[in-house]
Design an enzyme around this catalytic site. Structure first.
Site, PDB file in Angstrom:
ATOM      1  N   LYS A  83      23.579  41.338  36.979  1.00  0.00           N
ATOM      2  CA  LYS A  83      24.210  40.555  38.041  1.00  0.00           C
ATOM      3  C   LYS A  83      23.441  40.723  39.337  1.00  0.00           C
ATOM      4  CE  LYS A  83      28.697  39.752  40.297  1.00  0.00           C
ATOM      5  NZ  LYS A  83      30.132  40.109  40.357  1.00  0.00           N
ATOM      6  N   SER A  98      33.606  36.527  39.783  1.00  0.00           N
ATOM      7  CA  SER A  98      32.312  36.189  40.341  1.00  0.00           C
ATOM      8  C   SER A  98      31.151  36.404  39.374  1.00  0.00           C
ATOM      9  CB  SER A  98      32.065  37.036  41.601  1.00  0.00           C
ATOM     10  OG  SER A  98      31.993  38.419  41.277  1.00  0.00           O
ATOM     11  N   SER A 136      36.671  40.142  38.556  1.00  0.00           N
ATOM     12  CA  SER A 136      35.416  39.410  38.420  1.00  0.00           C
ATOM     13  C   SER A 136      34.583  39.762  37.194  1.00  0.00           C
ATOM     14  CB  SER A 136      34.564  39.583  39.678  1.00  0.00           C
ATOM     15  OG  SER A 136      35.156  38.909  40.763  1.00  0.00           O
TER      16      SER A 136
END
Length: 496
Positions: A78, A159, A183
């Site tokens: 990420k 996210s 998330s």
């Protein structure tokens, strides 16, 4: 033979050890898939050359009998994790050219364990969002589509949407995510994969771009519970560089997953029922999950988490307040974007840089947080929210003290929705995290496991919540649920 991109981490480790294929071949297969499925926009910064170099090193270590627990496994990172020499944007224009000169602790642990970096995964800007639509680099796309409606593109969740899309789309074997209010778990549910938010403090936050410091927690995302446990073992551990990192031993998570659930008590909170906003279809899937765990030998018991209804408003005071503080550092002075015109004052530079560098959702949360922390409102909002947070944590403690070993809930109130459907309605968007936020506020471990397809042919996950630092029991229950559900469906993108 199963396509290399369809292998689980456990299967890939066995194949690499047996010499059925090399880490280089495994990486090349994923890089080719990344190119073929570039339309998913799952990566902000692909790192093909680095990936091949790391795979070559892994092949040498495997040949020498020095393989780590993640040796040769291609993963997505990420874009919130700082990676030495690789652009780290946090999904934001303000960090669009930032290349860190250091490595986050979690990513360093994964490289030490032998993992291979395929690229930096797309995400909501500064991890603020539930659909990956706030990314400055365009939204990632869910590889799943509705049955009979292949032309409507769906959000992958957020996210950590790029991470989830990459794993579900077979362009990464696993991925890191971060979870502030859901998330990891929410995109895992939307994309039909497994996602684990560990106990707050289990994984180091050092080198992760901060959103809300008392909530942010790194965790693994993979296609099976076993793979998630393997990756978790490589990521976890105390870090003296992080004052919030817990000095607790890291157990063998992978060894725990097959221990079963016989004799465990599974709590079912009444506050998550249909009258609380849960759709009848998701409620039916939840009931299926309860039956699966009972059939596996567990006992389900009704519990109450009475302060659940206050979790979302509490979260949306605390998280923006901490974001307001954390994001004050992005001012154009030290690093990242700088907007400065001739004759501008320092204050002009601040205003222009932040106006150009931050997106609408980030600005909204900064304003909310600054207001909540302002003179005259701190006690009324932020301090009161922290007191309610304590009550929410006490609800969970009372349930576990009462004999419950793990709690089962839906992960999300719905399956994935179309891109653009909710982005203009912040309140509706925030409600996507209604079932995940309480766990985050309490700092507890939470695992999302895919268990069924909805009537529209979309994956739906169930969430398991455990005691602090008891990820082993959560993973045990998750594996039992996974085996009973037998979820083997693939996104239609991959069919045939």
């Amino acid at each position: 033979m199963t396509a290399l991109t369809d292998l689980t981490i456990a299967e890939a480790r066995a194949g690499l050890a047996a010499g059925d294929f090399t880490a280089t071949e495994l990486t090349e297969a994923h890089l080719a898939a990344m190119e073929a499925r570039a339309g998913l926009n799952a990566y902000i910064t692909p790192t093909a050359e680095r990936a091949l170099a790391m795979a070559k090193t892994s092949d040498a270590r495997i040949h020498a009998g020095q393989a780590g627990t993640m040796e040769g496994i291609p993963i997505a990172m990420k874009d919130l994790f700082c990676t030495n020499g690789v652009r780290t944007t946090a999904g934001s224009t303000i960090l669009g050219t930032f290349v860190p000169p250091y490595e986050s602790t979690v990513s360093a642990k994964l490289w030490d364990a032998g993992a291979v970096l395929l690229g930096k995964a797309n995400q909501d800007e500064f991890a603020m969002g539930s659909s990956n639509e706030t990314s400055a680099f365009g939204n990632a796309v869910n590889p799943w589509t509705r049955a009979g409606d292949p032309d409507t593109t769906l959000v992958p969740g957020g996210s950590s949407g790029g991470s989830a899309a990459a794993v579900a789309g077979r362009i990464a074997m696993a991925a890191t995510g971060t979870d502030t209010g859901g998330s990891i778990r929410q995109p895992a549910s939307f994309c039909g994969i497994v996602g684990l938010k560990p106990t707050y403090g289990r994984c180091s936050r050092w080198g992760i771009v901060a959103f809300a410091s008392s909530l942010d927690q790194a965790g693994p995302m993979a296609r099976t519970v076993t793979d998630t446990a393997i990756m978790m073992g490589a990521m976890a551990g105390h870090d003296p560089q992080d004052s919030t990192s817990a000095p607790v031993a890291v157990p063998d998570f992978a060894a725990a997953v097959e221990q079963g659930v016989k004799g465990l008590k599974v709590g079912i909170p009444k506050e998550y029922r249909p009258e609380q906003g849960l759709s009848p279809e998701i409620d039916a899937i939840w009931a299926q999950g309860m039956a699966m765990l009972r059939d596996a030998g567990a006992e389900t018991v009704d519990i109450s988490l009475p302060h659940t209804k206050y979790a979302l408003p509490t979260y949306y005071i605390i998280a923006p307040a901490e974001a307001s503080s954390n994001l004050a550092r992005y001012d154009g002075v030290r690093y990242g974007l700088r907007v400065l015109e001739e004759g501008d004052s320092l204050n002009d530079m601040y205003c222009k840089t932040r106006a150009a560098g931050f997106g609408a959702e980030v600005k909204r949360r900064i304003l909310i947080g600054t207001y909540a922390l302002s003179a005259g409102y701190y006690d009324a909002y932020y301090l009161k929210a922290q007191k309610v947070r304590t009550l929410i944590a006490q609800d969970f403690k009372a349930a576990f003290d009462g004999g419950v070993d793990v709690i089962l809930t839906p992960t999300t109130p719905s399956a994935a929705f179309p891109i653009g459907a909710e982005i203009d309605d912040p309140v509706t968007m925030y409600l996507n995290d209604v079932f995940t936020v309480p766990t985050s506020l309490a700092g507890l471990p939470g695992l999302s496991v895919p268990v069924a397809l909805t009537s529209e042919g979309l994956p739906q996950g169930l969430q398991l919540i455990g005691r602090p630092f008891d990820e082993e029991t959560v993973l045990r229950a998750g594996r039992a649920l996974e085996k009973a559900a037998g979820f083997t469906a693939k996104p239609r993108l991959l069919e045939g």
